[in-house]
Design a protein around this motif. Structure first.
Motif, short mmCIF file in Angstrom:
data_model
loop_
_atom_site.label_atom_id
_atom_site.label_comp_id
_atom_site.label_asym_id
_atom_site.label_seq_id
_atom_site.Cartn_x
_atom_site.Cartn_y
_atom_site.Cartn_z
N ALA A 18 0.83 -1.21 0.00
CA ALA A 18 0.00 0.00 0.00
C ALA A 18 0.86 1.26 0.00
N VAL A 19 1.95 1.23 0.76
CA VAL A 19 2.83 2.39 0.87
C VAL A 19 3.62 2.60 -0.40
N MET A 20 4.22 1.54 -0.90
CA MET A 20 5.15 1.67 -2.02
C MET A 20 4.44 1.92 -3.35
N SER A 21 3.20 1.48 -3.46
CA SER A 21 2.47 1.72 -4.71
C SER A 21 1.63 3.00 -4.65
N GLY A 22 1.31 3.46 -3.45
CA GLY A 22 0.57 4.70 -3.30
C GLY A 22 -0.92 4.54 -3.50
N MET A 23 -1.31 3.99 -4.63
CA MET A 23 -2.71 3.70 -4.93
C MET A 23 -2.74 2.52 -5.88
N SER A 24 -3.91 1.95 -6.07
CA SER A 24 -4.02 0.80 -6.95
C SER A 24 -3.75 1.20 -8.39
N SER A 25 -2.77 0.56 -9.02
CA SER A 25 -2.47 0.84 -10.42
C SER A 25 -3.49 0.17 -11.34
N VAL A 26 -4.29 -0.74 -10.79
CA VAL A 26 -5.29 -1.46 -11.59
C VAL A 26 -6.60 -0.67 -11.66
N THR A 27 -7.09 -0.22 -10.50
CA THR A 27 -8.40 0.43 -10.45
C THR A 27 -8.31 1.95 -10.28
N GLY A 28 -7.15 2.44 -9.82
CA GLY A 28 -7.05 3.86 -9.46
C GLY A 28 -7.65 4.15 -8.10
N GLY A 29 -8.03 3.11 -7.36
CA GLY A 29 -8.62 3.28 -6.04
C GLY A 29 -7.57 3.55 -4.97
N LEU A 30 -8.05 3.91 -3.78
CA LEU A 30 -7.18 4.23 -2.66
C LEU A 30 -7.23 3.12 -1.62
N TYR A 31 -6.13 2.94 -0.91
CA TYR A 31 -6.05 1.88 0.09
C TYR A 31 -6.60 2.35 1.45
N VAL A 32 -7.32 1.42 2.09
CA VAL A 32 -7.92 1.66 3.40
C VAL A 32 -7.70 0.42 4.25
N PRO A 33 -7.33 0.57 5.54
CA PRO A 33 -7.20 -0.61 6.40
C PRO A 33 -8.52 -1.36 6.48
N VAL A 34 -8.44 -2.68 6.58
CA VAL A 34 -9.68 -3.47 6.67
C VAL A 34 -10.32 -3.33 8.05
N GLU A 35 -9.56 -2.82 9.03
CA GLU A 35 -10.12 -2.58 10.36
C GLU A 35 -9.33 -1.47 11.04
N PHE A 36 -9.93 -0.90 12.11
CA PHE A 36 -9.29 0.16 12.89
C PHE A 36 -9.25 -0.28 14.35
N PRO A 37 -8.17 -0.94 14.76
CA PRO A 37 -8.09 -1.49 16.12
C PRO A 37 -8.12 -0.38 17.19
N LYS A 38 -8.78 -0.66 18.29
CA LYS A 38 -8.82 0.27 19.41
C LYS A 38 -7.46 0.30 20.11
N VAL A 39 -7.09 1.48 20.60
CA VAL A 39 -5.83 1.66 21.31
C VAL A 39 -6.06 1.52 22.80
N ASP A 40 -5.12 0.87 23.49
CA ASP A 40 -5.15 0.79 24.95
C ASP A 40 -4.66 2.14 25.50
N ILE A 41 -5.60 2.95 25.99
CA ILE A 41 -5.27 4.31 26.42
C ILE A 41 -4.22 4.32 27.52
N SER A 42 -4.20 3.29 28.35
CA SER A 42 -3.24 3.26 29.46
C SER A 42 -1.79 3.20 28.97
N LYS A 43 -1.59 2.72 27.73
CA LYS A 43 -0.24 2.60 27.18
C LYS A 43 0.26 3.88 26.54
N ILE A 44 -0.60 4.88 26.41
CA ILE A 44 -0.19 6.09 25.71
C ILE A 44 -0.29 7.33 26.60
N THR A 45 -0.42 7.12 27.91
CA THR A 45 -0.49 8.23 28.84
C THR A 45 0.57 8.08 29.92
#
Length: 459
Positions: A18-45
């Motif tokens: 996803a990073v090295m190609s930037g966007m799909s060279s086949v469809t012209g579409g953009l890459y999106v993660p298949v999920e957005f994991p929750k962050v453990d707030i206790s680890k970032i404070t």
């Protein structure tokens, strides 16, 4: 973590692809993660307060898992960020999130510096150079150029619309040497963006060169921008535990706002967003009418938002239905006269000097906290101001805490700021040094074949 394609949900690629190609060279579409994991707030404070490096490391981990080892990721992030965002309270209900403390004095530094290091990490085992093509409406190009300058194995070509960015912004773009060069295109930002996108889907070019993008179409630009949303929202919540947080985002290509959506999906305590733009009101009109109409961009004082066909509309529409967008977003637009008046109003009311992009967001938030969402009947969407859409959080807006994004140092727009306030903003030393460098920008017609020929002859 896998990434899918906004135009082909059957596609699944890893972070490196996803990073090295930037966007799909086949469809012209953009890459999106298949999920957005929750962050453990206790680890970032630390002691209850968010720590920016910890926020960045913990948010990035799930997206690069199995591809960038934890120790390398932490080293990459520490190297990328010798600076931090700053949350500044300017009145009892409003914070400004200053994102201009990086080397080019613009928020794009946060995305570009992470992206450059990620690409360098992945490219070390490849043969030949990776060629980065990027279109800019203002600050993206200088941030990318600075982030990639003299990075081994990477080569950068920046396209910008000649005469349609501020003199200081142009100076930042036109003075690079070595592996970074700028093309000044006779056209608009949308023309520059179209040239770049066409190149990515050109099979002939793809066979000759390894191409990637550094615009917000590249997912490695968006993900790190989500770090400062999490950091700011947690800090604002720490200081105002009983208040809802509304974030107002000056928006052009809508990559920045998409990063905010990612942060919210990962657990940032953000109740809602205000999408604030200039006379290029494509997204506010879409939210108001349900009809998305890309259009030619028009030139404004907030030039980084002079985008008539925002690329990240595609990601937003992929992630959310229009109904969900309307629940989450208020939207607002402002013309040049309103921008100048907002810079003055902010200075008069708070003593804070804000740039033209931040001024759009400041006016939007000021109107909303003062009741603009109470009565939306009879609003003419062709006139500057609030869009007739009432998000789910409208009833709490008057009591909420607002975070207004300040995306660039006011010195980059000194003429407009002086017109509004009567005073020239101080120029940071790192910008003063750039002004003394010679211009090296290369003229380019708004013609794809000529652009392709130039790439073929010069890359």
């Amino acid at each position: 973590m896998f990434y899918t394609d906004t135009r082909d949900t059957n596609a699944k690629v890893d972070f490196k692809t996803a990073v090295m190609s930037g966007m799909s060279s086949v469809t012209g579409g953009l890459y999106v993660p298949v999920e957005f994991p929750k962050v453990d707030i206790s680890k970032i404070t630390k002691d209850g307060k968010p720590d920016f490096i910890s926020v960045a490391v913990q948010m990035a981990k799930p997206y690069v898992e199995g591809e960038i080892p934890d120790a390398d990721l932490e080293a990459l992030i520490k190297d990328a960020y010798p600076f931090e965002p700053k949350l500044v309270k300017i009145d009892g209900q409003t914070y400004v999130l200053e994102l201009s403390h990086g080397p080019t004095c613009a928020f794009k530094d946060f995305g570009a510096r992470f992206m450059a290091r990620a690409m360098s990490f992945f490219n070390k085992d490849e043969n030949g150079k990776l060629h980065i093509l990027v279109a800019t409406s203002g600050d993206t190009g200088s941030a990318v150029g600075s982030a990639f300058h003299n990075v081994e194995g990477l080569d950068v070509t920046i396209l910008y619309p000649e005469g349609k960015i501020s003199p200081l912004q142009e100076k930042q773009l036109s003075t690079f040497t070595g592996n970074v060069r700028a093309l000044k295109v006779k056209g608009t930002f949308d023309d520059c963006q179209k040239l770049v996108k066409t190149a990515f889907t050109d099979k002939d070019l793809r066979e000759k060169f390894r191409l990637s993008s550094a615009n917000s179409i590249n997912i490695s630009r968006l993900l790190p921008q989500s770090f400062y949303y999490m950091h700011a929202a947690l800090q604002a919540k720490y200081e105002n535990p009983d208040k809802d947080i509304i974030v107002t985002v000056p928006s052009g290509n809508f990559g920045n706002l998409t990063s905010g959506l990612i942060a919210r999906e990962m657990g940032a305590p953000i109740k809602g967003f205000v999408a604030a733009t200039n006379s290029n009101r494509t997204i506010p009109d879409w939210i108001a009418t349900g009809d998305y109409k890309a259009r030619a961009s028009v030139e404004t004082y907030a030039n980084a938002m002079d985008v008539g066909a925002p690329s990240n509309y595609e990601r937003i529409a992929f992630m959310y239905s229009l109904e969900d967008v309307r629940k989450l977003f208020a939207s607002y637009w402002l013309d040049n006269d309103g921008i100048v008046k907002s810079i003055k109003a902010c200075s008069d009311a708070t003593g804070y000097t804000i740039d033209p992009h931040g001024a759009v967001a400041y006016k939007a938030w000021t109107d909303i906290k003062n009741g603009a969402l109470d009565n939306l009947d009879g609003i003419d969407i062709t006139k500057p101001g609030i869009t007739p859409n009432k998000p789910e959080w409208a009833s709490c807006a008057k009591d909420a805490v607002g975070v207004v994004l300040e995306t660039a140092d006011p010195a980059k727009f000194s003429a407009i700021v002086k017109e509004a306030t009567g005073k020239e903003p101080a120029i940071p030393e790192r910008l003063q040094k750039v002004m003394a460098l010679p211009d090296r920008a290369i003229p380019m017609e708004n013609d794809y074949q000529k652009f392709k020929d130039w790439l073929s002859a010069n890359l």
